[in-house]
Design an enzyme around this catalytic site. Structure first.
Site, PDB file in Angstrom:
ATOM      1  N   ILE A   9      22.857  -0.768  10.475  1.00 32.51           N
ATOM      2  CA  ILE A   9      23.062  -2.185  10.413  1.00 32.51           C
ATOM      3  C   ILE A   9      24.661  -2.097   9.844  1.00 32.51           C
ATOM      4  CG2 ILE A   9      22.043  -2.859   8.075  1.00 32.51           C
ATOM      5  CD1 ILE A   9      21.154  -5.392   9.293  1.00 32.51           C
ATOM      6  N   GLN A  12      29.406  -0.692  13.136  1.00 32.92           N
ATOM      7  CA  GLN A  12      29.956  -1.604  14.158  1.00 32.92           C
ATOM      8  C   GLN A  12      29.070  -2.223  14.898  1.00 32.92           C
ATOM      9  OE1 GLN A  12      33.489  -1.109  17.386  1.00 32.92           O
ATOM     10  NE2 GLN A  12      31.514  -0.360  18.383  1.00 32.92           N
ATOM     11  N   ASP A  60      16.784   5.560   4.180  1.00 28.98           N
ATOM     12  CA  ASP A  60      17.575   6.541   4.843  1.00 28.98           C
ATOM     13  C   ASP A  60      16.838   7.279   5.717  1.00 28.98           C
ATOM     14  OD1 ASP A  60      18.921   9.124   5.293  1.00 28.98           O
ATOM     15  OD2 ASP A  60      20.311   8.471   3.636  1.00 28.98           O
ATOM     16  N   LEU A  61      17.329   7.365   6.942  1.00 23.91           N
ATOM     17  CA  LEU A  61      16.778   8.122   8.155  1.00 23.91           C
ATOM     18  C   LEU A  61      16.066   9.321   8.137  1.00 23.91           C
ATOM     19  CD1 LEU A  61      15.983   6.593  10.818  1.00 23.91           C
ATOM     20  CD2 LEU A  61      18.217   7.309  11.999  1.00 23.91           C
ATOM     21  N   LEU A  82      20.126   2.314  15.509  1.00 25.31           N
ATOM     22  CA  LEU A  82      21.454   2.436  15.570  1.00 25.31           C
ATOM     23  C   LEU A  82      22.080   3.603  14.991  1.00 25.31           C
ATOM     24  CD1 LEU A  82      22.775  -1.249  16.094  1.00 25.31           C
ATOM     25  CD2 LEU A  82      21.508   0.169  17.681  1.00 25.31           C
ATOM     26  N   SER A 127      23.914   7.825  24.376  1.00 22.44           N
ATOM     27  CA  SER A 127      25.597   7.928  24.466  1.00 22.44           C
ATOM     28  C   SER A 127      26.061   8.398  25.866  1.00 22.44           C
ATOM     29  CB  SER A 127      26.122   8.529  23.420  1.00 22.44           C
ATOM     30  OG  SER A 127      27.319   8.686  23.534  1.00 22.44           O
ATOM     31  N   GLU A 129      28.302  10.205  25.933  1.00 23.61           N
ATOM     32  CA  GLU A 129      28.595  11.641  25.569  1.00 23.61           C
ATOM     33  C   GLU A 129      27.520  12.822  26.028  1.00 23.61           C
ATOM     34  OE1 GLU A 129      31.528  13.035  23.853  1.00 23.61           O
ATOM     35  OE2 GLU A 129      32.306  11.072  23.898  1.00 23.61           O
ATOM     36  N   TYR A 151      27.204  16.528  18.289  1.00 28.50           N
ATOM     37  CA  TYR A 151      26.741  15.217  18.429  1.00 28.50           C
ATOM     38  C   TYR A 151      26.099  14.541  19.743  1.00 28.50           C
ATOM     39  CZ  TYR A 151      27.071  10.005  19.266  1.00 28.50           C
ATOM     40  OH  TYR A 151      27.109   8.832  19.769  1.00 28.50           O
ATOM     41  N   LYS A 155      22.130  13.781  20.412  1.00 34.77           N
ATOM     42  CA  LYS A 155      21.824  12.330  21.071  1.00 34.77           C
ATOM     43  C   LYS A 155      20.833  12.410  22.418  1.00 34.77           C
ATOM     44  CE  LYS A 155      23.740   8.738  19.283  1.00 34.77           C
ATOM     45  NZ  LYS A 155      23.075   7.716  18.578  1.00 34.77           N
ATOM     46  N   ARG A 186      35.581  -1.291  14.664  1.00 33.15           N
ATOM     47  CA  ARG A 186      35.454   0.275  15.076  1.00 33.15           C
ATOM     48  C   ARG A 186      35.799   1.057  13.869  1.00 33.15           C
ATOM     49  NH1 ARG A 186      32.701   4.143  17.788  1.00 33.15           N
ATOM     50  NH2 ARG A 186      33.507   4.463  19.666  1.00 33.15           N
TER      51      ARG A 186
HETATM   52  P1  NDP Z   1      28.944   3.637  13.228  1.00 32.92           P
HETATM   53  O1  NDP Z   1      29.434   5.091  12.858  1.00 32.92           O
HETATM   54  O2  NDP Z   1      29.746   2.303  13.023  1.00 32.92           O
HETATM   55  O3  NDP Z   1      27.622   3.356  12.406  1.00 32.92           O
HETATM   56  C1  NDP Z   1      26.537   4.163  11.901  1.00 32.92           C
HETATM   57  C2  NDP Z   1      25.711   3.752  11.041  1.00 32.92           C
HETATM   58  O4  NDP Z   1      24.697   4.739  10.995  1.00 32.92           O
HETATM   59  C3  NDP Z   1      25.883   3.241   9.883  1.00 32.92           C
HETATM   60  O5  NDP Z   1      25.582   1.896   9.541  1.00 32.92           O
HETATM   61  C4  NDP Z   1      25.764   4.351   9.032  1.00 32.92           C
HETATM   62  O6  NDP Z   1      25.586   3.860   7.484  1.00 32.92           O
HETATM   63  C5  NDP Z   1      24.299   4.750   9.522  1.00 32.92           C
HETATM   64  N1  NDP Z   1      23.819   5.938   9.127  1.00 32.92           N
HETATM   65  C6  NDP Z   1      24.439   7.088   9.199  1.00 32.92           C
HETATM   66  N2  NDP Z   1      23.458   8.178   8.765  1.00 32.92           N
HETATM   67  C7  NDP Z   1      22.487   7.332   8.009  1.00 32.92           C
HETATM   68  C8  NDP Z   1      21.394   7.812   7.505  1.00 32.92           C
HETATM   69  N3  NDP Z   1      21.242   9.149   7.262  1.00 32.92           N
HETATM   70  N4  NDP Z   1      20.396   6.803   7.375  1.00 32.92           N
HETATM   71  C9  NDP Z   1      20.688   5.654   7.715  1.00 32.92           C
HETATM   72  N5  NDP Z   1      21.846   5.185   8.326  1.00 32.92           N
HETATM   73  C10 NDP Z   1      22.564   5.983   8.510  1.00 32.92           C
HETATM   74  O7  NDP Z   1      28.278   3.683  14.834  1.00 32.92           O
HETATM   75  P2  NDP Z   1      28.620   2.394  15.855  1.00 32.92           P
HETATM   76  O8  NDP Z   1      28.104   1.131  15.449  1.00 32.92           O
HETATM   77  O9  NDP Z   1      29.859   2.698  16.452  1.00 32.92           O
HETATM   78  O10 NDP Z   1      27.349   2.961  17.105  1.00 32.92           O
HETATM   79  C11 NDP Z   1      25.998   2.472  16.915  1.00 32.92           C
HETATM   80  C12 NDP Z   1      25.184   3.689  17.492  1.00 32.92           C
HETATM   81  O11 NDP Z   1      25.550   3.795  18.726  1.00 32.92           O
HETATM   82  C13 NDP Z   1      25.251   4.960  16.742  1.00 32.92           C
HETATM   83  O12 NDP Z   1      24.181   5.703  16.968  1.00 32.92           O
HETATM   84  C14 NDP Z   1      26.355   5.733  17.827  1.00 32.92           C
HETATM   85  O13 NDP Z   1      25.984   7.212  17.982  1.00 32.92           O
HETATM   86  C15 NDP Z   1      25.539   5.180  19.311  1.00 32.92           C
HETATM   87  N6  NDP Z   1      26.857   4.865  20.284  1.00 32.92           N
HETATM   88  C16 NDP Z   1      28.062   4.526  19.891  1.00 32.92           C
HETATM   89  C17 NDP Z   1      29.101   4.136  20.884  1.00 32.92           C
HETATM   90  C18 NDP Z   1      30.269   3.465  20.328  1.00 32.92           C
HETATM   91  O14 NDP Z   1      31.207   3.741  21.410  1.00 32.92           O
HETATM   92  N7  NDP Z   1      30.444   2.840  19.501  1.00 32.92           N
HETATM   93  C19 NDP Z   1      28.752   4.629  22.391  1.00 32.92           C
HETATM   94  C20 NDP Z   1      27.528   5.130  22.472  1.00 32.92           C
HETATM   95  C21 NDP Z   1      26.585   5.365  21.224  1.00 32.92           C
HETATM   96  P3  NDP Z   1      26.762   4.038   6.577  1.00 32.92           P
HETATM   97  O15 NDP Z   1      27.635   2.548   6.942  1.00 32.92           O
HETATM   98  O16 NDP Z   1      26.030   4.113   5.156  1.00 32.92           O
HETATM   99  O17 NDP Z   1      27.447   5.204   6.925  1.00 32.92           O
HETATM  100  P1  GDP Z   2      34.248   9.850  21.577  1.00 25.20           P
HETATM  101  O1  GDP Z   2      34.423   9.528  22.951  1.00 25.20           O
HETATM  102  O2  GDP Z   2      33.188   9.221  20.989  1.00 25.20           O
HETATM  103  O3  GDP Z   2      34.648  11.271  21.128  1.00 25.20           O
HETATM  104  O4  GDP Z   2      35.170   8.751  20.863  1.00 25.20           O
HETATM  105  P2  GDP Z   2      36.770   8.964  20.109  1.00 25.20           P
HETATM  106  O5  GDP Z   2      37.417   7.701  20.204  1.00 25.20           O
HETATM  107  O6  GDP Z   2      36.580   9.812  18.814  1.00 25.20           O
HETATM  108  O7  GDP Z   2      37.509   9.892  21.138  1.00 25.20           O
HETATM  109  C1  GDP Z   2      37.742   9.652  22.232  1.00 25.20           C
HETATM  110  C2  GDP Z   2      38.955  10.417  22.935  1.00 25.20           C
HETATM  111  O8  GDP Z   2      40.056  10.470  22.370  1.00 25.20           O
HETATM  112  C3  GDP Z   2      38.481  12.133  23.049  1.00 25.20           C
HETATM  113  O9  GDP Z   2      38.659  12.670  24.099  1.00 25.20           O
HETATM  114  C4  GDP Z   2      39.424  12.636  21.913  1.00 25.20           C
HETATM  115  O10 GDP Z   2      39.647  13.844  22.296  1.00 25.20           O
HETATM  116  C5  GDP Z   2      40.404  11.718  22.221  1.00 25.20           C
HETATM  117  N1  GDP Z   2      41.648  11.810  21.062  1.00 25.20           N
HETATM  118  C6  GDP Z   2      43.063  12.122  21.278  1.00 25.20           C
HETATM  119  N2  GDP Z   2      43.484  11.855  19.853  1.00 25.20           N
HETATM  120  C7  GDP Z   2      42.501  11.417  19.111  1.00 25.20           C
HETATM  121  C8  GDP Z   2      42.562  11.273  17.624  1.00 25.20           C
HETATM  122  O11 GDP Z   2      43.481  11.412  17.075  1.00 25.20           O
HETATM  123  N3  GDP Z   2      41.435  10.746  17.014  1.00 25.20           N
HETATM  124  C9  GDP Z   2      39.982  10.799  17.860  1.00 25.20           C
HETATM  125  N4  GDP Z   2      39.052  10.338  17.219  1.00 25.20           N
HETATM  126  N5  GDP Z   2      40.152  10.859  19.483  1.00 25.20           N
HETATM  127  C10 GDP Z   2      41.277  11.322  19.745  1.00 25.20           C
END
Ligand code: NDP
Ligand code: GDP
Length: 330
Positions: A9, A12, A60-61, A82, A127, A129, A151, A155, A186
């Site tokens: 929660i 992002q 914690d997860l 999430l 994802s 990915e 990662y 996933k 983000r």
């Molecule tokens: P964030 O990295 O912004 O958020 C991740 C969240 O997970 C945070 O609230 C973090 O808590 C929490 N977390 C991490 N470890 C644990 C744990 N051990 N127990 C409980 N909570 C934990 O991710 P996004 O919001 O961007 O993404 C949400 C989900 O969607 C993620 O699973 C991500 O992998 C997936 N996803 C995201 C994409 C994107 O482009 N954003 C694309 C596809 C999938 P804390 O604040 O304490 O670190």
């Molecule tokens: P991802 O698709 O979840 O790995 O999201 P990111 O935003 O971390 O990366 C997207 C793409 O940007 C990947 O192909 C990275 O290799 C490329 N990239 C290039 N330069 C950077 C950098 O400085 N930081 C990150 N995070 N990604 C980068």
């Protein structure tokens, strides 16, 4: 009033999903892991003005007992998983942690739901990915997976287990295969936000350059606000399922740089340098999704263009840095 439980929660998507559900009259609960830096907990929820409207539960997860306790207390109608170690680059440095949280963590929550609230509708944050080394030029729900990082492998395990719990136990468990989605909230380590933050700092004279890795990689970027709507829609369906959520447009990092620097009237070529240290052990070169199923079944479509997204992110980062400068001067 329906009740939702969100892991992740504080991230992002968790913040945008909380706002979305609150607007629809939900009681919103979230799992909150302890941090020594308590002052930054809930920063994203605060930014959206919803921190005091959600109920946060310590847990914690990685700790099954805490997840069981929270699910028992909340008795959710909908559960959104999430939480993850979500940064691809970090997953090579912490592969076991990533496997535990991003992979097994989903099963911890699925088990809690199966045992304590089997009628709840479950959403798993899968994802793009997972497509990794892409097997088809446009990825759909039927495209074979080829994960390219710890990662993505984690996933994929969580995704397969979500499908398995649906088929084995009849859970209403859906998996959203979301392509990259961004916003002013983000994480700063992801490339779009790293770029928009640098644009703001360069514009305000706080930095002179930005170092990036692979500029040729391409991503299908949407806005997180649009994508959390798709999560919710999946949970409203009579039947659970898997859905690709994407914009259908892919853009290189270099072109995103041009867009973001352009928002501040700057030419990116004067400020961007490449650093081999930022290249990844294995790269996902290009991702491009088709959300045709989401459109047909969920009536979901993205509403924000990449140009609007970049402009919103640059504006937000400019405002943040201006506020910091102002605070430092006063
Ligand atoms: P964030 O990295 O912004 O958020 C991740 C969240 O997970 C945070 O609230 C973090 O808590 C929490 N977390 C991490 N470890 C644990 C744990 N051990 N127990 C409980 N909570 C934990 O991710 P996004 O919001 O961007 O993404 C949400 C989900 O969607 C993620 O699973 C991500 O992998 C997936 N996803 C995201 C994409 C994107 O482009 N954003 C694309 C596809 C999938 P804390 O604040 O304490 O670190
Ligand atoms: P991802 O698709 O979840 O790995 O999201 P990111 O935003 O971390 O990366 C997207 C793409 O940007 C990947 O192909 C990275 O290799 C490329 N990239 C290039 N330069 C950077 C950098 O400085 N930081 C990150 N995070 N990604 C980068």
């Amino acid at each position: 009033m329906p009740t939702a439980l969100i892991t992740g929660i504080t991230g992002q998507d968790g913040a945008y999903l909380s706002q979305f559900l609150l607007q629809r009259g939900y009681s919103v609960h979230g799992l909150l892991r302890r941090s020594a830096s308590a002052e930054v907990i809930g920063e994203r929820l605060r930014w959206l003005g919803v921190l005091d409207q959600v109920a946060l539960h310590d847990g914690d997860l990685l700790d099954l007992s805490s997840v069981l306790r929270v699910v028992q207390e909340v008795q959710p109608d909908e559960v959104y998983n999430l939480a993850a170690q979500s940064f691809v680059h970090a997953s090579w440095q912490q592969p076991l942690l990533t496997g535990s949280v991003t992979g097994l963590g989903a099963v911890v929550l699925l088990e809690a739901v199966r045992l304590l609230c089997p009628r709840a509708h479950f959403y798993q944050a899968s994802s793009s990915e997972m497509f990794g080394k892409i097997q088809e030029p446009v990825q759909t729900e039927r495209t074979p997976f080829y994960p390219r990082s710890p990662y993505a492998a984690a996933k994929l395990y969580a995704h397969a287990m979500t499908v398995n719990y649906r088929e084995s136990f009849g859970l209403h468990a859906s998996s959203g295969i979301l392509f990259n989605h961004e916003s002013p909230l983000r994480g700063i380590e992801f490339v779009t936000r790293k770029i928009t933050d640098a644009v703001a700092r360069i514009k305000l004279g706080l930095a002179g350059e930005i170092r990036l890795g692979n500029l040729q990689a391409k991503r299908d970027w949407g806005h997180a606000r649009d994508y959390v709507r798709a999560m919710w829609l999946m949970c409203q369906q009579p039947e659970p399922g898997d859905y690709v959520v994407a914009t259908g447009r892919t853009t290189s990092i270099a072109d995103f740089c041009a867009l973001a620097f352009g928002c501040a009237g700057l030419d990116w070529k004067n400020y961007v340098t490449t650093d081999p240290a930022l290249l990844r052990p294995a790269e996902v070169e290009v991702l491009l999704g088709s959300a045709a199923k989401a459109k047909a079944v969920l009536d979901w479509e993205p509403e924000t263009t990449l140009e609007q997204l970049a402009a919103e992110m640059v504006e937000a980062d400019l405002a943040r840095h201006r506020a910091r400068l102002h605070a430092a001067a006063s």
